[in-house]
Enzyme design. Structure first.
Site, PDB file in Angstrom:
ATOM      1  CD  GLU A 148       2.748   1.237   0.621  1.00  0.00           C
ATOM      2  OE1 GLU A 148       2.763   0.415  -0.512  1.00  0.00           O
ATOM      3  OE2 GLU A 148       3.682   1.886   1.203  1.00  0.00           O
ATOM      4  CG  HIS A 183       1.499  -0.405   5.953  1.00  0.00           C
ATOM      5  ND1 HIS A 183       2.564  -1.296   6.123  1.00  0.00           N
ATOM      6  CD2 HIS A 183       1.802   0.550   5.473  1.00  0.00           C
ATOM      7  CE1 HIS A 183       3.588  -0.280   5.943  1.00  0.00           C
ATOM      8  NE2 HIS A 183       3.057   0.712   5.667  1.00  0.00           N
ATOM      9  CG  HIS A 239       4.817   3.187   9.555  1.00  0.00           C
ATOM     10  ND1 HIS A 239       5.400   4.494   9.114  1.00  0.00           N
ATOM     11  CD2 HIS A 239       4.713   2.376   8.458  1.00  0.00           C
ATOM     12  CE1 HIS A 239       5.046   4.338   7.792  1.00  0.00           C
ATOM     13  NE2 HIS A 239       4.601   2.893   7.342  1.00  0.00           N
ATOM     14  CG  HIS A 297       7.967   0.865   5.385  1.00  0.00           C
ATOM     15  ND1 HIS A 297       7.766   1.491   4.110  1.00  0.00           N
ATOM     16  CD2 HIS A 297       6.842   1.297   6.081  1.00  0.00           C
ATOM     17  CE1 HIS A 297       6.591   2.170   3.904  1.00  0.00           C
ATOM     18  NE2 HIS A 297       6.099   2.072   5.077  1.00  0.00           N
TER      19      HIS A 297
HETATM   20  O1  2HA Z   1       0.092   5.222   4.271  1.00  0.00           O
HETATM   21  O2  2HA Z   1       2.369   4.044   5.517  1.00  0.00           O
HETATM   22  O3  2HA Z   1       3.631   2.859   3.354  1.00  0.00           O
HETATM   23  C1  2HA Z   1       1.442   5.766   4.404  1.00  0.00           C
HETATM   24  C2  2HA Z   1       2.183   4.662   4.283  1.00  0.00           C
HETATM   25  C3  2HA Z   1       2.931   4.122   3.139  1.00  0.00           C
HETATM   26 ZN    ZN Z   2       3.976   2.575   5.436  1.00  0.00          ZN
END
Ligand code: 2HA
Ligand code: ZN
Length: 274
Positions: free
Chosen positions: A124, A147, A149, A219
């Site tokens: 990313e 980032h 999930h 996501h």
């Molecule tokens: O690093 O989360 O979006 C792996 C991810 C890609």
């Molecule tokens: Zn991701």
């Protein structure tokens, strides 16, 4: 990279903070396998003498120029690396990059040249660099991008009712007062786009111009903040809202939420502190 870090206590602290947060992401169940990535703008704490000869390290082309990031340093997690491994060995699973003067490429900097052979920054990277560039352009102090999930927030985006920024913020701010106090700009909804692309980077940047967190449909989230801990806290607080929402739903009722007067009063309260 260990030696580099030992020469710079501020950098060592950032690396240890990233490791601590990586552990929290894993423990929260938000970081299956290689899910998630972190970057920190470390430019202000790099003094230069940490790196004697950058010419021994490899240079990689970027797909576009990030001219506002010219010659800046970032600490970034690696592609394919697991948060639970970053927690144990941050220096093996993350790396320093230095953007070239023209903003078109970056140098991978590590303890030994051989450490860079297999290592590539997060998939990313376009979104991370694009956000750092947006922050540089507007001149604010955010240094950290996380980032992850976050399950409960991802779950919300599976409800077509919540696929817009206004509705989703009304629900999230309404679940507990801390959400408005600590995430006052709320989340910006990003409709599903292929991860790792320039397209998702652009859509995310648009949302982060006005929000604390971008919520990627089906996501995860991209959050920005001044410290590693503040950035994690924003995700944690807003994720708690989603948890409360689902707890109420599982108990068979739709949560009432704070009313507009209560939310207004919280907004006024924050104004007095800012
Ligand atoms: O690093 O989360 O979006 C792996 C991810 C890609
Ligand atoms: Zn991701």
């Amino acid at each position: 990279m260990k030696e580099i870090i030992k020469q710079n206590a501020d950098l060592e602290k950032i690396v240890l903070d990233v490791a601590e947060i990586a552990q929290y992401l894993w423990q929260n169940g938000w970081a299956e396998r290689n899910a998630g990535n972190i970057s920190v703008n470390i430019n202000d704490i790099i003094r230069g003498h940490e790196f004697n000869d950058l010419s021994e390290f490899p240079i990689f082309q970027l797909n576009k120029s990030y001219i506002e990031l010219s010659s800046k340093y970032f600490f970034v997690t690696g592609t394919g690396k697991r948060m639970r491994d970053i927690a144990k060995s941050p220096m093996k699973n993350a790396i320093i990059i230095r953007i070239s003067e023209d903003g078109n490429s970056y140098t991978l900097i590590s303890r030994y040249k051989s450490d860079t052979y297999e290592f590539r920054p997060t998939s990313e990277l376009p979104t991370h660099l694009g956000i750092h560039q947006m922050i540089a352009q507007r001149g604010t102090n955010e240094k950290v991008i996380i980032h992850t999930h976050a399950n409960e927030l991802v779950a919300l985006t599976h409800n077509p009712e919540f696929k817009n920024t206004d509705t989703i913020n009304t629900v999230l701010w309404g679940m507990h007062p801390e959400a408005m106090v600590f995430v006052p700009k709320g989340v910006g909804f990003v409709p599903y786009i292929m991860p790792g692309t320039e397209e998702i980077a652009q859509a995310t940047i648009i949302e982060l111009k006005h929000h604390d967190i971008a919520l990627w449909e089906k996501h995860g989230v991209f959050a920005i903040g001044e410290t590693v801990f503040d950035t994690f806290d924003s995700i944690d607080i807003i994720s708690k809202s989603a948890k409360i929402y689902f707890m109420c739903k599982s108990a068979g009722f739709t949560p009432e939420g704070l009313d507009s007067k209560q939310l207004y009063d919280l907004k006024e309260l924050i104004k007095n502190f800012s």
